[in-house]
Write a protein that holds these residues in place. Structure first.
Motif, PDB file in Angstrom:
ATOM      1  N   UNK A 179     -11.514   4.789  -7.362  1.00  0.00           N
ATOM      2  CA  UNK A 179     -11.482   3.329  -7.379  1.00  0.00           C
ATOM      3  C   UNK A 179     -10.048   2.808  -7.451  1.00  0.00           C
ATOM      4  N   UNK A 180      -9.230   3.422  -8.308  1.00  0.00           N
ATOM      5  CA  UNK A 180      -7.847   2.968  -8.453  1.00  0.00           C
ATOM      6  C   UNK A 180      -7.050   3.248  -7.187  1.00  0.00           C
ATOM      7  N   UNK A 181      -7.250   4.419  -6.598  1.00  0.00           N
ATOM      8  CA  UNK A 181      -6.525   4.754  -5.369  1.00  0.00           C
ATOM      9  C   UNK A 181      -6.893   3.813  -4.231  1.00  0.00           C
ATOM     10  N   UNK A 182      -8.192   3.520  -4.081  1.00  0.00           N
ATOM     11  CA  UNK A 182      -8.629   2.615  -3.021  1.00  0.00           C
ATOM     12  C   UNK A 182      -8.077   1.208  -3.231  1.00  0.00           C
ATOM     13  N   UNK A 183      -8.139   0.713  -4.476  1.00  0.00           N
ATOM     14  CA  UNK A 183      -7.626  -0.625  -4.765  1.00  0.00           C
ATOM     15  C   UNK A 183      -6.127  -0.704  -4.529  1.00  0.00           C
ATOM     16  N   UNK A 184      -5.409   0.341  -4.927  1.00  0.00           N
ATOM     17  CA  UNK A 184      -3.958   0.354  -4.732  1.00  0.00           C
ATOM     18  C   UNK A 184      -3.599   0.354  -3.257  1.00  0.00           C
ATOM     19  N   UNK A 185      -4.279   1.191  -2.481  1.00  0.00           N
ATOM     20  CA  UNK A 185      -3.963   1.309  -1.056  1.00  0.00           C
ATOM     21  C   UNK A 185      -4.247   0.010  -0.304  1.00  0.00           C
ATOM     22  N   UNK A 186      -5.433  -0.565  -0.503  1.00  0.00           N
ATOM     23  CA  UNK A 186      -5.793  -1.759   0.266  1.00  0.00           C
ATOM     24  C   UNK A 186      -4.964  -2.965  -0.159  1.00  0.00           C
ATOM     25  N   UNK A 187      -4.635  -3.064  -1.452  1.00  0.00           N
ATOM     26  CA  UNK A 187      -3.853  -4.213  -1.922  1.00  0.00           C
ATOM     27  C   UNK A 187      -2.423  -4.170  -1.389  1.00  0.00           C
ATOM     28  N   UNK A 188      -1.791  -3.006  -1.467  1.00  0.00           N
ATOM     29  CA  UNK A 188      -0.405  -2.901  -1.007  1.00  0.00           C
ATOM     30  C   UNK A 188      -0.308  -3.053   0.511  1.00  0.00           C
ATOM     31  N   UNK A 189      -1.252  -2.484   1.250  1.00  0.00           N
ATOM     32  CA  UNK A 189      -1.200  -2.604   2.708  1.00  0.00           C
ATOM     33  C   UNK A 189      -1.475  -4.035   3.165  1.00  0.00           C
ATOM     34  N   UNK A 190      -2.424  -4.698   2.521  1.00  0.00           N
ATOM     35  CA  UNK A 190      -2.693  -6.094   2.869  1.00  0.00           C
ATOM     36  C   UNK A 190      -1.487  -6.962   2.546  1.00  0.00           C
ATOM     37  N   UNK A 191      -0.846  -6.678   1.437  1.00  0.00           N
ATOM     38  CA  UNK A 191       0.357  -7.414   1.064  1.00  0.00           C
ATOM     39  C   UNK A 191       1.433  -7.288   2.138  1.00  0.00           C
ATOM     40  N   UNK A 192       1.711  -6.058   2.565  1.00  0.00           N
ATOM     41  CA  UNK A 192       2.751  -5.846   3.573  1.00  0.00           C
ATOM     42  C   UNK A 192       2.383  -6.478   4.908  1.00  0.00           C
TER      43      UNK A 192
ATOM     44  N   UNK B 280       4.489 -15.738  -3.208  1.00  0.00           N
ATOM     45  CA  UNK B 280       3.966 -16.129  -4.518  1.00  0.00           C
ATOM     46  C   UNK B 280       2.456 -15.893  -4.574  1.00  0.00           C
ATOM     47  N   UNK B 281       1.746 -16.295  -3.522  1.00  0.00           N
ATOM     48  CA  UNK B 281       0.287 -16.126  -3.498  1.00  0.00           C
ATOM     49  C   UNK B 281      -0.092 -14.645  -3.524  1.00  0.00           C
ATOM     50  N   UNK B 282       0.562 -13.852  -2.680  1.00  0.00           N
ATOM     51  CA  UNK B 282       0.238 -12.425  -2.616  1.00  0.00           C
ATOM     52  C   UNK B 282       0.617 -11.706  -3.909  1.00  0.00           C
ATOM     53  N   UNK B 283       1.728 -12.109  -4.511  1.00  0.00           N
ATOM     54  CA  UNK B 283       2.110 -11.509  -5.787  1.00  0.00           C
ATOM     55  C   UNK B 283       1.077 -11.832  -6.868  1.00  0.00           C
ATOM     56  N   UNK B 284       0.568 -13.059  -6.867  1.00  0.00           N
ATOM     57  CA  UNK B 284      -0.470 -13.416  -7.831  1.00  0.00           C
ATOM     58  C   UNK B 284      -1.735 -12.595  -7.628  1.00  0.00           C
ATOM     59  N   UNK B 285      -2.120 -12.383  -6.356  1.00  0.00           N
ATOM     60  CA  UNK B 285      -3.291 -11.540  -6.073  1.00  0.00           C
ATOM     61  C   UNK B 285      -3.033 -10.108  -6.516  1.00  0.00           C
ATOM     62  N   UNK B 286      -1.822  -9.621  -6.253  1.00  0.00           N
ATOM     63  CA  UNK B 286      -1.493  -8.262  -6.654  1.00  0.00           C
ATOM     64  C   UNK B 286      -1.499  -8.081  -8.162  1.00  0.00           C
ATOM     65  N   UNK B 287      -0.955  -9.051  -8.888  1.00  0.00           N
ATOM     66  CA  UNK B 287      -0.960  -8.977 -10.358  1.00  0.00           C
ATOM     67  C   UNK B 287      -2.386  -9.010 -10.886  1.00  0.00           C
TER      68      UNK B 287
END
Length: 215
Positions: free
Chosen positions: A48-61, A80-87
């Motif tokens: 779960x953590x690996x999937x969340x990390x991968x999709x969040x960082x790739x969507x951000x970029x 700012x919006x993407x950083x808030x989603x990432x946090x």
């Protein structure tokens, strides 16, 4: 958007958008071929953590790169919006990890989750700076650097999702420690070996409960 501040990074963000889009597609393929057939709430915590990390960082970029390529758009607002989603996603991963911590002691989660939180905090600060100074070349360069950092994080998490073995020294040491702990736990469960019954004149007891007369 100030063209002078972004002109030098146009090709860079274009390449990043292409790579991020391709990796997102491959990520879904990795999930489909993952050894964990259950990818919902019952999936392993590490998955779960690996999937969340991968999709969040790739969507951000991907979004940052696309917004940077759009003329007249505000990269600071998107950051700012993407950083808030990432946090928010990072806090969610931390809550899941703490809730399942007694049964899932993944030491790498102690590193990746705080590291992501720091990266998203830096992106938030950088996005605010871009809102105040849209023509800041240093702020644009910082966003480009954050995109570059997110790529290897996402690829590493996707690599672990498909069940591939890591070759980092920390991974190998962690596996060695886990094997020793498992061996020690198995030994404690089995207990000391039972001593062999010494051979002598005494006969083994009859399973029927009747004693045999001595010759």
């Amino acid at each position: 958007m100030a063209p002078d501040a972004y002109a030098a990074y146009g090709a860079y963000f274009g390449a990043c958008a292409t790579v991020a889009g391709t990796l997102i597609g491959l990520l879904f393929v990795a999930v489909s071929v993952s050894p964990h057939k259950d990818v919902g709430r019952n999936a392993p915590l590490s998955f779960q953590i690996e999937a969340a990390t991968a999709i969040t960082t790739l969507t951000n970029t991907l979004v940052i790169s696309l917004v940077a390529l759009m003329p007249g758009e505000d990269l600071g607002g998107a950051a700012v919006i993407l950083a808030g989603i990432g946090i928010s996603s990072t806090i969610g991963m931390a809550v899941i990890s703490l809730r399942n911590w007694p049964g899932h002691r993944h030491l790498w989660a102690l590193v990746i989750i705080p590291a992501l939180g720091i990266l998203y905090a830096l992106q938030l600060a950088n996005g605010i700076n871009l809102l105040l100074r849209p023509d800041s070349r240093n702020s644009v360069q910082s966003q480009a650097l954050l995109v570059l950092i997110f790529f290897p994080i996402a690829v590493a998490r996707a690599w672990n999702m498909i069940g591939a073995r890591g070759t980092r020294l920390s991974t190998l040491v962690g596996e060695l420690v886990q094997e020793r702990q498992t061996t020690a736990a198995d030994t404690a469960t089995v207990g000391p070996p039972v001593a062999d019954t010494p051979s002598g004149d005494s006969a083994a007891p009859d399973p029927t409960g009747r004693s045999e007369p001595a010759p």
